[in-house]
Design a protein around this motif. Structure first.
Motif, mmCIF file in Angstrom:
data_model
loop_
_atom_site.group_PDB
_atom_site.id
_atom_site.type_symbol
_atom_site.label_atom_id
_atom_site.label_comp_id
_atom_site.label_asym_id
_atom_site.label_seq_id
_atom_site.Cartn_x
_atom_site.Cartn_y
_atom_site.Cartn_z
ATOM 1 N N GLN A 112 19.175 -60.127 -19.433
ATOM 2 C CA GLN A 112 18.062 -59.879 -18.259
ATOM 3 C C GLN A 112 17.605 -61.422 -18.217
ATOM 4 O O GLN A 112 16.961 -62.060 -18.984
ATOM 5 N N TRP A 113 18.198 -62.226 -17.169
ATOM 6 C CA TRP A 113 18.047 -63.652 -16.862
ATOM 7 C C TRP A 113 16.707 -64.007 -16.654
ATOM 8 O O TRP A 113 15.858 -63.206 -15.723
ATOM 9 N N SER A 114 16.265 -64.786 -17.135
ATOM 10 C CA SER A 114 14.674 -65.433 -17.107
ATOM 11 C C SER A 114 14.679 -66.956 -17.647
ATOM 12 O O SER A 114 15.249 -67.014 -18.710
ATOM 13 N N TRP A 115 14.006 -67.740 -16.882
ATOM 14 C CA TRP A 115 13.564 -69.022 -17.467
ATOM 15 C C TRP A 115 12.331 -69.137 -18.256
ATOM 16 O O TRP A 115 11.712 -69.806 -18.675
ATOM 17 N N THR A 116 11.502 -67.639 -18.310
ATOM 18 C CA THR A 116 10.251 -67.290 -18.877
ATOM 19 C C THR A 116 10.591 -66.566 -20.079
ATOM 20 O O THR A 116 11.620 -66.379 -20.412
ATOM 21 N N THR A 117 9.469 -66.188 -20.862
ATOM 22 C CA THR A 117 9.674 -65.340 -21.914
ATOM 23 C C THR A 117 9.868 -63.898 -21.597
ATOM 24 O O THR A 117 9.928 -62.810 -22.223
ATOM 25 N N LEU A 118 10.399 -63.601 -20.184
ATOM 26 C CA LEU A 118 10.821 -62.334 -19.849
ATOM 27 C C LEU A 118 12.473 -62.237 -20.256
ATOM 28 O O LEU A 118 12.833 -60.911 -19.863
ATOM 29 N N GLY A 119 13.017 -63.253 -20.630
ATOM 30 C CA GLY A 119 14.475 -63.146 -20.933
ATOM 31 C C GLY A 119 14.975 -62.337 -22.054
ATOM 32 O O GLY A 119 13.899 -61.841 -22.793
ATOM 33 N N LYS A 120 16.031 -61.620 -22.064
ATOM 34 C CA LYS A 120 16.608 -60.704 -23.060
ATOM 35 C C LYS A 120 17.737 -60.954 -23.065
ATOM 36 O O LYS A 120 18.412 -61.078 -21.942
ATOM 37 N N ILE A 121 18.558 -61.034 -24.256
ATOM 38 C CA ILE A 121 19.941 -61.036 -24.609
ATOM 39 C C ILE A 121 20.221 -60.171 -25.572
ATOM 40 O O ILE A 121 19.500 -60.159 -26.798
ATOM 41 N N ARG A 122 21.124 -59.227 -25.570
ATOM 42 C CA ARG A 122 21.810 -58.325 -26.542
ATOM 43 C C ARG A 122 23.126 -58.311 -26.674
ATOM 44 O O ARG A 122 23.809 -58.206 -25.536
ATOM 45 N N ILE A 123 23.644 -58.855 -27.858
ATOM 46 C CA ILE A 123 25.309 -58.827 -27.782
ATOM 47 C C ILE A 123 25.666 -57.973 -28.933
ATOM 48 O O ILE A 123 25.159 -58.111 -30.329
ATOM 49 N N TRP A 124 26.706 -57.136 -28.607
ATOM 50 C CA TRP A 124 27.378 -56.313 -29.745
ATOM 51 C C TRP A 124 28.729 -56.799 -29.921
ATOM 52 O O TRP A 124 29.536 -57.332 -28.847
ATOM 53 N N LYS A 125 29.270 -56.763 -31.109
ATOM 54 C CA LYS A 125 30.681 -57.177 -31.499
ATOM 55 C C LYS A 125 31.347 -55.775 -32.224
ATOM 56 O O LYS A 125 30.706 -55.503 -33.366
ATOM 57 N N ASP A 126 32.276 -55.461 -31.738
ATOM 58 C CA ASP A 126 32.853 -54.258 -32.345
ATOM 59 C C ASP A 126 31.949 -53.319 -32.427
ATOM 60 O O ASP A 126 31.890 -52.604 -33.728
ATOM 61 N N ARG A 127 31.073 -52.848 -31.518
ATOM 62 C CA ARG A 127 30.122 -51.861 -31.580
ATOM 63 C C ARG A 127 28.775 -52.189 -32.504
ATOM 64 O O ARG A 127 28.001 -51.117 -32.487
ATOM 65 N N LYS A 128 28.636 -53.200 -33.181
ATOM 66 C CA LYS A 128 27.692 -53.590 -33.980
ATOM 67 C C LYS A 128 26.787 -54.662 -33.322
ATOM 68 O O LYS A 128 27.387 -55.716 -33.004
ATOM 69 N N LEU A 129 25.528 -54.561 -33.318
ATOM 70 C CA LEU A 129 24.814 -55.483 -32.639
ATOM 71 C C LEU A 129 24.741 -56.574 -33.588
ATOM 72 O O LEU A 129 24.239 -56.578 -34.615
ATOM 73 N N ILE A 130 24.985 -57.759 -33.066
ATOM 74 C CA ILE A 130 25.265 -59.063 -33.649
ATOM 75 C C ILE A 130 23.774 -59.915 -33.369
ATOM 76 O O ILE A 130 23.556 -61.112 -33.972
ATOM 77 N N TYR A 131 23.205 -59.767 -32.197
ATOM 78 C CA TYR A 131 22.320 -60.785 -31.581
ATOM 79 C C TYR A 131 21.351 -59.768 -30.690
ATOM 80 O O TYR A 131 21.832 -59.031 -29.994
ATOM 81 N N HIS A 132 20.108 -60.038 -30.939
ATOM 82 C CA HIS A 132 18.960 -59.259 -30.120
ATOM 83 C C HIS A 132 17.678 -60.244 -30.000
ATOM 84 O O HIS A 132 17.194 -60.593 -31.124
ATOM 85 N N ASP A 133 17.412 -60.462 -28.607
ATOM 86 C CA ASP A 133 16.184 -61.271 -28.537
ATOM 87 C C ASP A 133 15.700 -60.774 -27.047
ATOM 88 O O ASP A 133 16.416 -60.551 -26.109
ATOM 89 N N ILE A 134 14.414 -60.517 -27.104
ATOM 90 C CA ILE A 134 13.698 -59.706 -26.095
ATOM 91 C C ILE A 134 12.500 -60.557 -25.494
ATOM 92 O O ILE A 134 12.004 -60.114 -24.437
ATOM 93 N N ALA A 135 12.314 -61.746 -25.755
ATOM 94 C CA ALA A 135 11.223 -62.664 -25.085
ATOM 95 C C ALA A 135 11.421 -64.001 -25.404
ATOM 96 O O ALA A 135 10.643 -64.621 -25.898
ATOM 97 N N ALA A 136 12.406 -64.509 -24.664
ATOM 98 C CA ALA A 136 12.527 -65.872 -24.658
ATOM 99 C C ALA A 136 13.446 -66.177 -23.375
ATOM 100 O O ALA A 136 14.146 -65.649 -23.037
ATOM 101 N N PRO A 137 13.177 -67.667 -22.951
ATOM 102 C CA PRO A 137 13.760 -68.344 -21.793
ATOM 103 C C PRO A 137 15.552 -68.151 -22.214
ATOM 104 O O PRO A 137 15.650 -68.420 -23.233
ATOM 105 N N ASN A 138 16.383 -67.886 -21.203
ATOM 106 C CA ASN A 138 17.797 -67.848 -21.462
ATOM 107 C C ASN A 138 18.439 -68.453 -20.096
ATOM 108 O O ASN A 138 19.853 -68.083 -20.418
#
Length: 163
Positions: A112-138
């Protein structure tokens, strides 16, 4: 490098889903550059168009995958200022994975693109969540009113090493 995008969806309000599969074949060329900590090879980018009025001084992909020495590193760049410069960007390493040849990496990315704290990034590798960030500029503070028009995916080899 073998790779493919299996799924790319955009919901029109800044959220992107990408499935990215890649395999790095055993190189048939000189890989001594891998020993140099200043060398890198970008292999995938979720990019962003820069603003044109006022013009950004630099334009970097907000999310990219790169080979750095013996790792595959996932990095995020953001900037909350209206004009992006080399001195006002924030770099975050989201994940560092061991570099493996002749094995598939299977990633699913939700942003979820945002330059404010509304940004969200989730990344899975081989079906396992390796990164989760729900409140940061991205991403950078770019808008259509200042000449920017989109975020987009780029896949291929972009190098920072001598041949």
């Amino acid at each position: 490098m073998s790779g493919m995008i299996l799924l790319l969806t955009y919901n029109g309000v800044g959220q992107l889903w990408v499935r990215y599969r890649v395999m790095f074949k055993i190189p048939k060329f000189d890989t001594s550059w891998l020993a140099n900590p200043n060398s890198y090879m970008l292999v995938a980018q979720l990019h962003q168009e820069p603003d044109t009025t006022p013009a950004d001084e630099v334009s970097n992909p907000p999310l990219y995958f790169e080979i750095r020495q013996d790792t595959l590193q996932i990095t995020n760049i953001s900037c909350a200022q209206q004009v992006t410069t080399s001195s006002n960007r924030t770099f975050r390493t989201l994940s560092t994975l061991p570099l493996k040849f002749d094995e598939w990496y299977d990633f699913v990315i939700n942003v979820q693109w945002s330059w404010t704290t509304l940004g969200k990034i989730r990344i899975w590798k081989d079906r396992k969540l390796i990164y989760h960030d729900i409140a940061a500029p991205n991403c950078a503070n770019n808008t259509t009113g200042r000449g920017n028009n989109c975020n987009y995916a780029k896949f291929g080899i972009y190098r920072g090493y001598p041949l």
